[in-house]
Design a protein around this motif. Structure first.
Motif, PDB file in Angstrom:
ATOM      1  N   ALA A   4     113.825  -4.473  23.534  1.00  0.00           N
ATOM      2  CA  ALA A   4     115.379  -4.530  22.759  1.00  0.00           C
ATOM      3  C   ALA A   4     115.509  -3.048  22.236  1.00  0.00           C
ATOM      4  O   ALA A   4     116.774  -2.483  22.527  1.00  0.00           O
ATOM      5  CB  ALA A   4     115.540  -5.605  21.968  1.00  0.00           C
ATOM      6  N   SER A   5     114.665  -2.633  21.753  1.00  0.00           N
ATOM      7  CA  SER A   5     114.771  -1.161  20.851  1.00  0.00           C
ATOM      8  C   SER A   5     114.514  -0.084  21.385  1.00  0.00           C
ATOM      9  O   SER A   5     115.359   0.745  21.768  1.00  0.00           O
ATOM     10  CB  SER A   5     114.117  -1.707  19.275  1.00  0.00           C
ATOM     11  OG  SER A   5     114.253  -0.353  18.326  1.00  0.00           O
ATOM     12  N   ASN A   7     109.254  -8.451  22.236  1.00  0.00           N
ATOM     13  CA  ASN A   7     110.870  -8.421  22.267  1.00  0.00           C
ATOM     14  C   ASN A   7     111.332  -7.128  21.698  1.00  0.00           C
ATOM     15  O   ASN A   7     112.387  -6.549  21.732  1.00  0.00           O
ATOM     16  CB  ASN A   7     111.498  -9.657  21.976  1.00  0.00           C
ATOM     17  CG  ASN A   7     111.430 -10.775  23.012  1.00  0.00           C
ATOM     18  OD1 ASN A   7     112.566 -10.723  23.644  1.00  0.00           O
ATOM     19  ND2 ASN A   7     110.545 -11.543  23.102  1.00  0.00           N
ATOM     20  N   THR A   8     111.062  -6.761  20.286  1.00  0.00           N
ATOM     21  CA  THR A   8     111.511  -5.801  19.667  1.00  0.00           C
ATOM     22  C   THR A   8     111.229  -4.357  20.264  1.00  0.00           C
ATOM     23  O   THR A   8     112.165  -3.400  20.335  1.00  0.00           O
ATOM     24  CB  THR A   8     110.392  -5.592  18.281  1.00  0.00           C
ATOM     25  OG1 THR A   8     110.815  -6.535  17.519  1.00  0.00           O
ATOM     26  CG2 THR A   8     110.964  -4.311  17.231  1.00  0.00           C
ATOM     27  N   PHE A  30     115.759  -4.336  15.269  1.00  0.00           N
ATOM     28  CA  PHE A  30     115.946  -5.174  16.082  1.00  0.00           C
ATOM     29  C   PHE A  30     116.739  -6.314  15.141  1.00  0.00           C
ATOM     30  O   PHE A  30     117.655  -6.955  16.084  1.00  0.00           O
ATOM     31  CB  PHE A  30     114.461  -5.773  16.443  1.00  0.00           C
ATOM     32  CG  PHE A  30     114.686  -7.005  17.523  1.00  0.00           C
ATOM     33  CD1 PHE A  30     115.452  -6.871  18.590  1.00  0.00           C
ATOM     34  CD2 PHE A  30     113.746  -8.052  17.418  1.00  0.00           C
ATOM     35  CE1 PHE A  30     115.753  -8.168  19.469  1.00  0.00           C
ATOM     36  CE2 PHE A  30     113.923  -9.219  18.250  1.00  0.00           C
ATOM     37  CZ  PHE A  30     114.766  -9.102  19.316  1.00  0.00           C
ATOM     38  N   GLU A  31     116.348  -6.462  14.113  1.00  0.00           N
ATOM     39  CA  GLU A  31     117.403  -7.323  13.283  1.00  0.00           C
ATOM     40  C   GLU A  31     117.763  -6.764  11.976  1.00  0.00           C
ATOM     41  O   GLU A  31     117.419  -5.746  11.689  1.00  0.00           O
ATOM     42  CB  GLU A  31     116.296  -8.570  12.631  1.00  0.00           C
ATOM     43  CG  GLU A  31     115.745  -9.471  13.785  1.00  0.00           C
ATOM     44  CD  GLU A  31     114.994 -10.545  13.320  1.00  0.00           C
ATOM     45  OE1 GLU A  31     115.107 -11.652  13.784  1.00  0.00           O
ATOM     46  OE2 GLU A  31     114.056 -10.145  12.376  1.00  0.00           O
TER      47      GLU A  31
END
Length: 411
Positions: free
Chosen positions: A102-103, A98-99, A248-249
């Motif tokens: 998304a990134s 997911n990182t 990502f966070e």
């Protein structure tokens, strides 16, 4: 040669009875059991030097920081990454993928671009790309599978094009045990200007992984499938790519400077490790890698393939049991099957009454179930502590299952 009896001494959980029978644990593709070496490392951290890392100057913090960063060095060596900065600790394979989606994906994929993957992907390596395609207008393309559930290099070459921006593929299928040609596919991806993302959740615990030899751009795996603790995984990414990616966070350790209206991030890998890191998980992963290295990945791979072949040879004696996927010498230690006219959940339930633990369902791979034209399958997956006696107990339990449902249907 792997001394299974000696290995099993490290796993107290295996020495118990379930439903009045000795436990036969064949659900290793879902999660592996943990050896004493790992549980003792976790206990040692919590009992002796539990502390947060990086931020403190006191002794316990320094000891914990050294252990946490030592785990990063251990992972770098384990998968032969070129630089320690290329190792990012995540919550698992899912978070790692997911990182990237998304990134890297949001910054580099545009409308009309292609994302190439296979129908055998785990949902964790499928849904992030579906969402990326929806958000950007990109096109999902699938490399067609061969009749035995394998991927051919020729099919990959004909699917990947100059419009392709990302190619992603599972290294080893969690359903078929198929060992995919990711090195060759990575080369094709690079020839077309795309990056290669590899889901290594089912390969890293069972065989030597060399990310530089594979020449993949990103590689993801989880500790809990390789004798380590749950809740921690690894994202490997080439440093130049990670440096260009946004986090990502946000918050905690990933911060460099913060003002009222803006902030800057630390260097890689720390800008991707927001909040309190997964300290105990990293320490447990370090111990798990030591454990696997002491046994030897080559011996582990050979042992598992021998068990898979033994199981497949035994199942071949029964016309009403269908095994899916490639031949035994072309797969990892996974055997996925169905008994004709018996739902796999029923199969798994009967096996559990005999102390045999297997997985039943769609295995987070619904598109692959659709490709097989089945609702679900049963799966036995082997690891370094399993034995031929485990296979015998598994087959005996299947015979009981067949007899039971044969009697039920006869009534």
């Amino acid at each position: 040669m792997l001394d299974v009896r000696k290995v099993r001494e490290q796993f107290p959980i295996l020495h118990q009875e379930v439903n009045g029978a000795p436990l036969v644990y064949l659900d290793n593709a879902a999660t592996s059991q943990k050896p004493l070496q790992v549980t003792e490392a976790l206990e040692d951290y919590y009992r002796r030097y539990n502390s947060n890392v990086h931020r403190g100057v006191h002794t316990l913090s320094n000891v914990a920081t050294d252990a946490y960063e030592g785990a990063r060095d251990k992972v770098q060596s384990f998968i032969n990454a070129g630089k320690r900065e290329e190792i990012v600790f995540t919550r698992g394979t899912t978070t790692a993928i997911n990182t990237v989606a998304a990134s890297f994906g949001r910054a580099n994929v545009q409308e009309g671009d292609e994302i190439v993957l296979t129908p055998m992907e785990h949902h964790s390596n499928l849904i992030p790309w579906q969402q990326l395609a929806k958000a950007t207008g990109a096109v999902l393309k699938y490399i067609p599978l061969q009749p035995d559930g394998t991927v051919s290099v020729e099919s990959a070459r004909s699917t990947i094009s100059e419009r392709t921006k990302i190619v992603t593929m599972v290294h080893v299928s969690n359903v078929f045990g198929t060992m995919n040609p990711v090195k060759e596919v990575a080369q094709i991806a690079h020839e077309n200007g795309a990056v290669m993302v590899v889901d290594g959740a089912q390969s890293t615990p069972h065989k030597k992984v060399d990310v530089q030899d594979l020449n993949c751009d990103f590689f993801a795996f989880s500790a809990h499938k390789m004798c380590g603790p749950t809740g921690i995984g690894v994202l490997y990414g080439k440093k130049r790519l990670l440096e260009d990616m946004e986090p990502f966070e946000f918050g905690g350790e990933m911060i460099d400077e913060v003002g009222l209206y803006d902030a800057t991030w630390k260097e890689v890998p720390y800008k991707f490790e927001g909040g309190t890191p997964i300290i105990a998980g990293a320490i447990g992963l370090n111990a798990a890698i030591d454990f696997l290295n002491e046994i030897g990945l080559d011996d582990i791979k050979t042992h598992e393939q021998q068990l898979a072949k033994y199981a497949m040879d035994e199942l071949a004696s029964y016309d009403d049991i269908e095994v899916y996927g490639p031949p035994a010498d072309e797969r990892a230690g996974i055997v996925t099957f169905n008994i004709h006219d018996v739902h796999p959940h029923d199969t798994a339930t009967v096996l559990d009454t005999k102390g045999v633990a297997i997985r039943a369902g769609h295995h987070c791979a619904r598109p692959l179930m659709n490709w097989l034209d089945v609702a679900a399958t049963a799966r036995a997956s082997f690891y370094l502590y399993n034995t031929e006696e485990d296979v015998d107990a598994f087959v005996d339990a299947l015979v009981t299952t067949k007899e039971y449902f044969g009697d039920v249907y006869a009534e």
